[in-house]
Write a protein that holds these residues in place. Structure first.
Motif, PDB file in Angstrom:
ATOM      1  N   GLU A  67      -6.767  11.420   0.627  1.00  0.00           N
ATOM      2  CA  GLU A  67      -6.643  11.188   2.068  1.00  0.00           C
ATOM      3  C   GLU A  67      -6.569  12.521   2.811  1.00  0.00           C
ATOM      4  O   GLU A  67      -7.168  12.680   3.872  1.00  0.00           O
ATOM      5  N   GLU A 121     -17.503  -5.391  -3.608  1.00  0.00           N
ATOM      6  CA  GLU A 121     -16.617  -5.513  -4.768  1.00  0.00           C
ATOM      7  C   GLU A 121     -15.311  -6.189  -4.325  1.00  0.00           C
ATOM      8  O   GLU A 121     -14.805  -7.095  -4.997  1.00  0.00           O
ATOM      9  N   ALA A 122     -14.808  -5.760  -3.171  1.00  0.00           N
ATOM     10  CA  ALA A 122     -13.573  -6.373  -2.661  1.00  0.00           C
ATOM     11  C   ALA A 122     -13.788  -7.839  -2.297  1.00  0.00           C
ATOM     12  O   ALA A 122     -12.988  -8.713  -2.653  1.00  0.00           O
ATOM     13  N   ALA A 127     -13.722 -10.858  -4.775  1.00  0.00           N
ATOM     14  CA  ALA A 127     -12.488 -11.554  -5.143  1.00  0.00           C
ATOM     15  C   ALA A 127     -12.516 -12.995  -4.637  1.00  0.00           C
ATOM     16  O   ALA A 127     -11.811 -13.857  -5.149  1.00  0.00           O
ATOM     17  N   PHE A 180      -6.629  -8.909  -0.574  1.00  0.00           N
ATOM     18  CA  PHE A 180      -5.624  -7.843  -0.521  1.00  0.00           C
ATOM     19  C   PHE A 180      -5.359  -7.295  -1.920  1.00  0.00           C
ATOM     20  O   PHE A 180      -5.268  -6.083  -2.127  1.00  0.00           O
ATOM     21  N   ARG A 224     -18.663  -1.060  -2.281  1.00  0.00           N
ATOM     22  CA  ARG A 224     -17.191  -1.165  -2.341  1.00  0.00           C
ATOM     23  C   ARG A 224     -16.700  -2.388  -1.594  1.00  0.00           C
ATOM     24  O   ARG A 224     -15.817  -3.117  -2.059  1.00  0.00           O
ATOM     25  N   PHE A 267       0.775  -1.229   0.000  1.00  0.00           N
ATOM     26  CA  PHE A 267       0.000   0.000   0.000  1.00  0.00           C
ATOM     27  C   PHE A 267       0.813   1.289   0.000  1.00  0.00           C
ATOM     28  O   PHE A 267       0.260   2.365   0.088  1.00  0.00           O
ATOM     29  N   MET A 302      -8.325  -1.559  -6.106  1.00  0.00           N
ATOM     30  CA  MET A 302      -9.414  -0.590  -5.928  1.00  0.00           C
ATOM     31  C   MET A 302      -8.915   0.728  -5.364  1.00  0.00           C
ATOM     32  O   MET A 302      -9.435   1.786  -5.670  1.00  0.00           O
ATOM     33  N   GLU A 303      -7.914   0.667  -4.494  1.00  0.00           N
ATOM     34  CA  GLU A 303      -7.416   1.903  -3.891  1.00  0.00           C
ATOM     35  C   GLU A 303      -6.361   2.562  -4.769  1.00  0.00           C
ATOM     36  O   GLU A 303      -5.819   3.604  -4.418  1.00  0.00           O
ATOM     37  N   LYS A 337      -7.281  -7.326  -4.510  1.00  0.00           N
ATOM     38  CA  LYS A 337      -8.439  -6.579  -5.002  1.00  0.00           C
ATOM     39  C   LYS A 337      -8.495  -5.196  -4.359  1.00  0.00           C
ATOM     40  O   LYS A 337      -8.697  -4.187  -5.045  1.00  0.00           O
ATOM     41  N   VAL A 338      -8.313  -5.137  -3.051  1.00  0.00           N
ATOM     42  CA  VAL A 338      -8.354  -3.850  -2.358  1.00  0.00           C
ATOM     43  C   VAL A 338      -7.244  -2.945  -2.882  1.00  0.00           C
ATOM     44  O   VAL A 338      -7.440  -1.749  -3.109  1.00  0.00           O
ATOM     45  N   VAL A 376      -3.089   1.667   7.503  1.00  0.00           N
ATOM     46  CA  VAL A 376      -2.554   1.214   6.214  1.00  0.00           C
ATOM     47  C   VAL A 376      -3.552   1.414   5.071  1.00  0.00           C
ATOM     48  O   VAL A 376      -3.197   1.914   4.012  1.00  0.00           O
ATOM     49  N   LEU A 386     -10.048   0.950   3.137  1.00  0.00           N
ATOM     50  CA  LEU A 386     -10.952  -0.085   2.625  1.00  0.00           C
ATOM     51  C   LEU A 386     -10.677  -1.438   3.283  1.00  0.00           C
ATOM     52  O   LEU A 386     -11.591  -2.165   3.656  1.00  0.00           O
ATOM     53  N   LEU A 387      -9.402  -1.752   3.428  1.00  0.00           N
ATOM     54  CA  LEU A 387      -9.033  -3.019   4.066  1.00  0.00           C
ATOM     55  C   LEU A 387      -9.554  -3.078   5.507  1.00  0.00           C
ATOM     56  O   LEU A 387      -9.950  -4.129   6.003  1.00  0.00           O
TER      57      LEU A 387
END
Ligand code: SF4
Ligand code: SF4
Lengths: 191, 291
Positions: free
Chosen positions: A21, B105-106, B109, A181, B102, A10, A187-188, A183-184, B50, B53-54
């Motif tokens: 952010e 969507e994640a 996976a 992980f 969202r 990340f 997406m980010e 996918k996120v 970090v 979304l996670l």
């Protein structure tokens, strides 16, 4: 140390992500009326260089660099006292975490080092599905490049060892979180 | 009573005694636990610094599994950090309409879907609310007379969502402690932060909080906790916090189990890092009195 992963998860993030952010953090404290309740409620305020109240104002004034050079947000232990008490109902604990993300992405080496604890933890989670406490601490020590750090934790390590607590957690979920992980990450917009 | 059970990573490793005592105490109280199959780490306190979304997608994965594998059950969580992480998914989805999309969507996976149908409950909430002190008292066969117990709640079971207790002056443990025959130690540090992960990143700062809590507990026979991180911070650093005497620190379900007549071994008391001989002597006295 064998390090086979591509880069720390990340970070670094693209500019758009940082702007987002920063805007998010500013939005969270936009309605601050500078009453100081957050500062007065914080158990760690004594060790901060900027009082939280003061930091919100600087953030809104666009003094981003000064804010990110501060250690204040790194000292947030997520006790949620300020969030609970803020008369404006602002999500201050979330704002502190947003600043941690921003500081990690911003690139300054001192900030990157402070972000390592969290990044090493998440890296371990990504690989193992369930955190492997012992492996995580070893990685963290290596990543910090501080030869004295493990020594500081030796008394605890020995205590845990004697109690049979330094055992491995379940291994059955190893790799399970890889797809999520990835996918996120896509997406980010981080690589 | 039946719950979907999310033990969390600590309870699988360094906080095994919390897992075992939770399962044993609840079994004695007639509660059935169905562990969520294939659960994974919720991100603890490390995900939010970090990735935003996670932070939500990791706990949402477990919630999606619970929905699919244990439909209709509340999810019982003994760790306060895990509890808040799972709880906030629903809370944040309620205030941000784009968020469920969202998250899903994640989760796509892995072919999972979060529908927001699982109610997340802290172990303490279940003990104090669903089970209640009367049912607890009914199981007691070794009253903990003469024991003074300081209830420690920490932060994330209480704040920011004050769902089952006063977030500033928590009291939910008091009737439970009284139900065991023990006395509630009167103090106002129950909701004070233990320093959490600052113990790893800025130990000097966390130790100030730990010292304040331990000092305030002087005179109590034990502090009881409901979170593996609080427990570790309070039990493992007592000498560094310059605390004069050791203070015993136990998990709440360990105390329940002992009062139910389970042995020190069954409650894995040997795994705790701070249990004094004085406490053990008092426990033996309680045992003798009830024999
Ligand atoms: S408590 Fe809320 S309104 Fe008061 S200074 Fe802090 S952020 Fe601003
Ligand atoms: S949530 Fe963080 S900033 Fe707010 S009072 Fe607690 S430690 Fe301080």
């Amino acid at each position: 140390m064998k390090n086979t992963r591509p880069s720390i998860s990340f970070t670094p993030a693209p500019l758009a992500f940082k702007d987002q952010e920063l805007a998010a953090a500013q939005d969270m404290v936009r309605a601050c009326m500078q009453c100081g309740t957050c500062t007065a409620s914080c158990p760690n305020a004594f060790a901060m260089d900027l009082a939280p109240r003061q930091m919100w104002r600087m953030l809104l004034f666009g003094l981003t660099q000064e804010v990110l050079e501060s250690r204040t947000f790194w000292l947030c232990s997520a006790c949620y006292s300020c969030t609970l008490r803020c008369p404006r109902g602002l999500p201050l604990t979330a704002a502190m975490a947003t600043l941690k993300r921003l500081a990690a992405a911003e690139g300054d080496s001192a900030n990157r080092k402070k972000a390592l604890f969290y990044q090493e933890f998440m890296h371990n989670v990504e690989q193992n599905g369930r955190i492997q406490e012992m492996g995580f601490m070893c990685h963290y020590f290596l990543a910090m490049h501080d030869p004295l750090l493990p020594l500081e934790y030796t008394p605890l390590g020995l205590k845990l060892l004697a109690k049979g607590k330094l055992r491995l957690g379940g291994r059955g979920q190893r790799g399970r979180l890889g797809p999520l992980f990835a996918k996120v990450r896509s997406m980010e917009g981080a690589s | 009573m039946k719950y979907a059970y999310y033990p969390g990573c600590s309870l699988e490793a360094s906080a095994e005694e919390y897992d075992v005592s939770t399962r044993e105490a609840l079994k004695r109280l007639g509660v059935e636990l169905s562990e969520i199959p294939d659960w994974t780490c919720c991100g603890a306190s490390a995900a939010e610094p970090v990735s935003s979304l996670l932070t939500l997608a990791l706990p949402a994965r477990n919630l999606a599994l619970a929905e699919r594998e244990a439909p209709g059950l509340d999810m019982l969580v003994p760790c306060s950090a895990c509890y808040l992480n799972h709880l906030r998914v629903g809370r944040e989805c309620a205030s941000d309409r784009a968020l469920p999309g969202r998250i899903n969507e994640a989760l796509g996976a892995e072919g999972l879907r979060y529908g927001g149908r699982v109610r997340v409950r802290h172990l303490l909430d279940v003990l104090a609310g669903d089970i209640g002190p009367e049912a607890v008292a009914a199981r007691v066969n070794r009253r903990l007379e003469g024991l003074s117990v300081a209830p420690y709640y920490g932060c994330q079971a209480l704040r920011p969502y004050a769902l089952f207790d006063d977030p500033e002056h928590p009291r939910s443990m008091e009737p439970l402690i009284a139900a065991l025959g023990a006395a509630v130690f009167d103090w106002d540090m129950g909701g004070r932060c233990c320093g959490a992960s600052l113990m790893a990143t800025r130990r000097d700062v966390a130790l100030v909080s730990v010292a304040a809590i331990l000092d305030a507990a002087a005179g109590a026979d034990a502090i009881v906790t409901v979170c593996p991180m609080c427990q570790m911070n309070l039990e493992a650093y007592q000498s560094q916090a310059h605390h004069a005497d050791t203070i015993s620190v136990l998990y709440l379900p360990q105390l329940l189990g002992l009062a139910f007549g389970l042995s020190d071994q069954q409650m894995l008391l040997g795994k705790n890092l701070a249990v004094t001989d004085a406490l053990k002597a008092k426990l033996r006295a309680c045992e003798a009195a009830s024999a």
